[in-house]
Design an enzyme around this catalytic site. Sequence first.
Site, PDB file in Angstrom:
ATOM      1  N   CYS A 139      97.940  23.403 -62.574  1.00  0.00           N
ATOM      2  CA  CYS A 139      97.354  22.180 -63.379  1.00  0.00           C
ATOM      3  C   CYS A 139      99.042  21.218 -64.475  1.00  0.00           C
ATOM      4  O   CYS A 139      99.164  20.320 -64.606  1.00  0.00           O
ATOM      5  CB  CYS A 139      96.902  22.279 -64.104  1.00  0.00           C
ATOM      6  N   HIS A 284      96.184  16.315 -68.673  1.00  0.00           N
ATOM      7  CA  HIS A 284      96.147  16.708 -67.806  1.00  0.00           C
ATOM      8  C   HIS A 284      94.646  16.030 -67.356  1.00  0.00           C
ATOM      9  O   HIS A 284      93.705  16.406 -68.792  1.00  0.00           O
ATOM     10  CB  HIS A 284      96.136  18.253 -67.534  1.00  0.00           C
ATOM     11  N   ASN A 314      89.108  16.909 -61.411  1.00  0.00           N
ATOM     12  CA  ASN A 314      90.648  17.720 -62.023  1.00  0.00           C
ATOM     13  C   ASN A 314      90.471  17.388 -60.268  1.00  0.00           C
ATOM     14  O   ASN A 314      90.685  18.669 -59.158  1.00  0.00           O
ATOM     15  CB  ASN A 314      90.178  19.102 -62.045  1.00  0.00           C
TER      16      ASN A 314
HETATM   17  O1  UT7 Z   1      92.340  22.279 -65.102  1.00  0.00           O
HETATM   18  C1  UT7 Z   1      92.234  23.809 -65.496  1.00  0.00           C
HETATM   19  C2  UT7 Z   1      92.061  24.321 -66.389  1.00  0.00           C
HETATM   20  N1  UT7 Z   1      90.457  24.836 -65.916  1.00  0.00           N
HETATM   21  C3  UT7 Z   1      90.144  24.288 -67.038  1.00  0.00           C
HETATM   22  O2  UT7 Z   1      90.729  23.532 -68.129  1.00  0.00           O
HETATM   23  C4  UT7 Z   1      88.416  24.306 -67.434  1.00  0.00           C
HETATM   24  C5  UT7 Z   1      87.843  24.768 -68.900  1.00  0.00           C
HETATM   25  N2  UT7 Z   1      86.204  24.989 -68.887  1.00  0.00           N
HETATM   26  C6  UT7 Z   1      85.714  24.121 -68.702  1.00  0.00           C
HETATM   27  O3  UT7 Z   1      85.500  23.225 -69.086  1.00  0.00           O
HETATM   28  C7  UT7 Z   1      84.499  24.484 -69.050  1.00  0.00           C
HETATM   29  O4  UT7 Z   1      83.983  25.614 -69.527  1.00  0.00           O
HETATM   30  C8  UT7 Z   1      83.116  24.548 -68.356  1.00  0.00           C
HETATM   31  C9  UT7 Z   1      83.486  22.738 -67.522  1.00  0.00           C
HETATM   32  C10 UT7 Z   1      83.952  25.018 -66.677  1.00  0.00           C
HETATM   33  C11 UT7 Z   1      81.533  25.322 -68.205  1.00  0.00           C
HETATM   34  O5  UT7 Z   1      81.304  24.627 -69.236  1.00  0.00           O
HETATM   35  P1  UT7 Z   1      80.881  25.425 -70.431  1.00  0.00           P
HETATM   36  O6  UT7 Z   1      79.735  24.649 -71.745  1.00  0.00           O
HETATM   37  O7  UT7 Z   1      81.991  26.551 -71.029  1.00  0.00           O
HETATM   38  O8  UT7 Z   1      79.632  26.436 -69.871  1.00  0.00           O
HETATM   39  P2  UT7 Z   1      79.347  27.751 -69.061  1.00  0.00           P
HETATM   40  O9  UT7 Z   1      80.667  28.584 -68.445  1.00  0.00           O
HETATM   41  O10 UT7 Z   1      79.563  28.251 -70.421  1.00  0.00           O
HETATM   42  O11 UT7 Z   1      78.597  28.049 -68.675  1.00  0.00           O
HETATM   43  C12 UT7 Z   1      76.252  27.805 -69.425  1.00  0.00           C
HETATM   44  C13 UT7 Z   1      75.689  27.457 -68.257  1.00  0.00           C
HETATM   45  C14 UT7 Z   1      75.510  29.170 -68.025  1.00  0.00           C
HETATM   46  O12 UT7 Z   1      74.296  29.855 -67.566  1.00  0.00           O
HETATM   47  P3  UT7 Z   1      73.302  30.855 -68.781  1.00  0.00           P
HETATM   48  O13 UT7 Z   1      74.066  31.559 -68.197  1.00  0.00           O
HETATM   49  O14 UT7 Z   1      73.661  29.596 -70.081  1.00  0.00           O
HETATM   50  O15 UT7 Z   1      71.873  30.135 -68.476  1.00  0.00           O
HETATM   51  C15 UT7 Z   1      76.107  28.444 -66.394  1.00  0.00           C
HETATM   52  O16 UT7 Z   1      75.702  30.142 -65.927  1.00  0.00           O
HETATM   53  O17 UT7 Z   1      75.599  26.757 -66.974  1.00  0.00           O
HETATM   54  C16 UT7 Z   1      75.636  27.458 -65.970  1.00  0.00           C
HETATM   55  N3  UT7 Z   1      76.225  26.444 -65.338  1.00  0.00           N
HETATM   56  C17 UT7 Z   1      76.400  25.460 -64.633  1.00  0.00           C
HETATM   57  N4  UT7 Z   1      74.327  25.023 -64.569  1.00  0.00           N
HETATM   58  C18 UT7 Z   1      74.991  24.144 -63.837  1.00  0.00           C
HETATM   59  C19 UT7 Z   1      78.048  27.351 -65.035  1.00  0.00           C
HETATM   60  N5  UT7 Z   1      78.223  26.034 -63.879  1.00  0.00           N
HETATM   61  C20 UT7 Z   1      77.629  24.752 -63.499  1.00  0.00           C
HETATM   62  C21 UT7 Z   1      77.731  23.857 -62.497  1.00  0.00           C
HETATM   63  N6  UT7 Z   1      75.522  23.538 -62.827  1.00  0.00           N
HETATM   64  N7  UT7 Z   1      77.667  23.502 -61.781  1.00  0.00           N
END
Ligand code: UT7
Length: 357
Positions: A139, A284, A314
């Site tokens: 990135c 970004h 992204n």
């Molecule tokens: O450019 C490269 C750099 N990348 C980034 O900067 C990404 C940085 N991170 C993020 O943007 C966020 O962490 C995400 C958008 C990727 C995820 O958001 P989050 O609020 O951190 O969610 P999480 O990973 O804690 O997941 C929350 C819940 C989980 O379920 P449980 O364990 O609470 O039951 C995940 O399994 O959401 C679930 N989950 C989804 N649900 C529906 C994970 N991915 C998905 C999905 N759809 N696509």
Amino acid sequence: MTPRVVHSSLHGRACRGKKGAMKSVAASTILGIGHYVPSKVVTNDDLAKLMSTSDEWIQQRTGIKERRYIEHSGIGASDLALPAVKMALEHAGLASEKDVDAIVFATLSPDHNFPGSGCFLGHKLGLPGVPALDVRNQCSGFLYGLSIADAWVRGGVYRHVLLVGAEVHSTGIELADRGRDVAVLFGDGAGAAIIGPATDPDQGLRSIKLHADGSGAKDLWLEAPASAYVPRLTKEMMDEGKHFPAMNGKQVFRWATEKMPEVSRAVLEEAKISAGDIDLFVPHQANLRINQLVCQKLGIPESKAVANIEKYGNTTAATIPLGLSEAWREGRCRRGSNVLMAAFGSGYTWGAAVLKL
Ligand code: UT7
């Protein structure tokens, strides 16, 4: 940064003086910029047909509504770059590809493992002999490339450096439940910039700072194929999904919201510009929530920040040139505007730059 004295007698492939010696330049700037995205729109609802996700989850967590995917097999990062390069050359007022003296190609999704996409692009542009360097900084790749291009131009090594950020993610993500956390985030796209000597002493790159910290390397990585493994890729590895990117999203989020403001403040300070003087902020595009927090921390109104993640997701190395290209064409910046760019991503790598267009 060096004193701003502009040498006006530049000519030839490299910046050479009368006796053929390399001639340094006071500052480099973006002479022109362009972008391209493939025509295939993939909405959140389309993805919800392939995995357990929803439009609501994706929009709430990331701000993404849709992204673009290549239309068919056989289109690589260098192919997406081509139309963006043409747009950038035209924008820079350069007559043809022949005005390109060097290529820097930032991508984490090269057409093939090797050689670099810069070589493929140089061939497609008809530029035999023109050097091509691939940058593998995810990135932050565009900013790393900008730093190299700036050094080449200022040092009189090359006059016009074509700097590309281009990615084809759609062929490398797991479009199924197991890969849903990563798959919903990424899209395909390209941006290109022509970096060359600034003609106005007031113009150009004011400060650029780059960082990396490999302690977070496995928080966002693609494990295999790997030269560290014999063999590099096995059926078992593929069954475990090691050939798809894996991410510790929460950890990356934390780092991004800390490091992007920190490095942005550092470049503003070095450039002796306050956040209030910034006309356009091009962060970004990894997550709308990350950028809202970064804006808040820097005291930059969101109205001055590029936010096109809802349309493209992204696109890693392409987000900054794609965002700047769109913003320039929308009239959100012009020659003389102060632009701040910042990125954070896999590596970890991060950086920021301040430029007066
Ligand atoms: O450019 C490269 C750099 N990348 C980034 O900067 C990404 C940085 N991170 C993020 O943007 C966020 O962490 C995400 C958008 C990727 C995820 O958001 P989050 O609020 O951190 O969610 P999480 O990973 O804690 O997941 C929350 C819940 C989980 O379920 P449980 O364990 O609470 O039951 C995940 O399994 O959401 C679930 N989950 C989804 N649900 C529906 C994970 N991915 C998905 C999905 N759809 N696509």
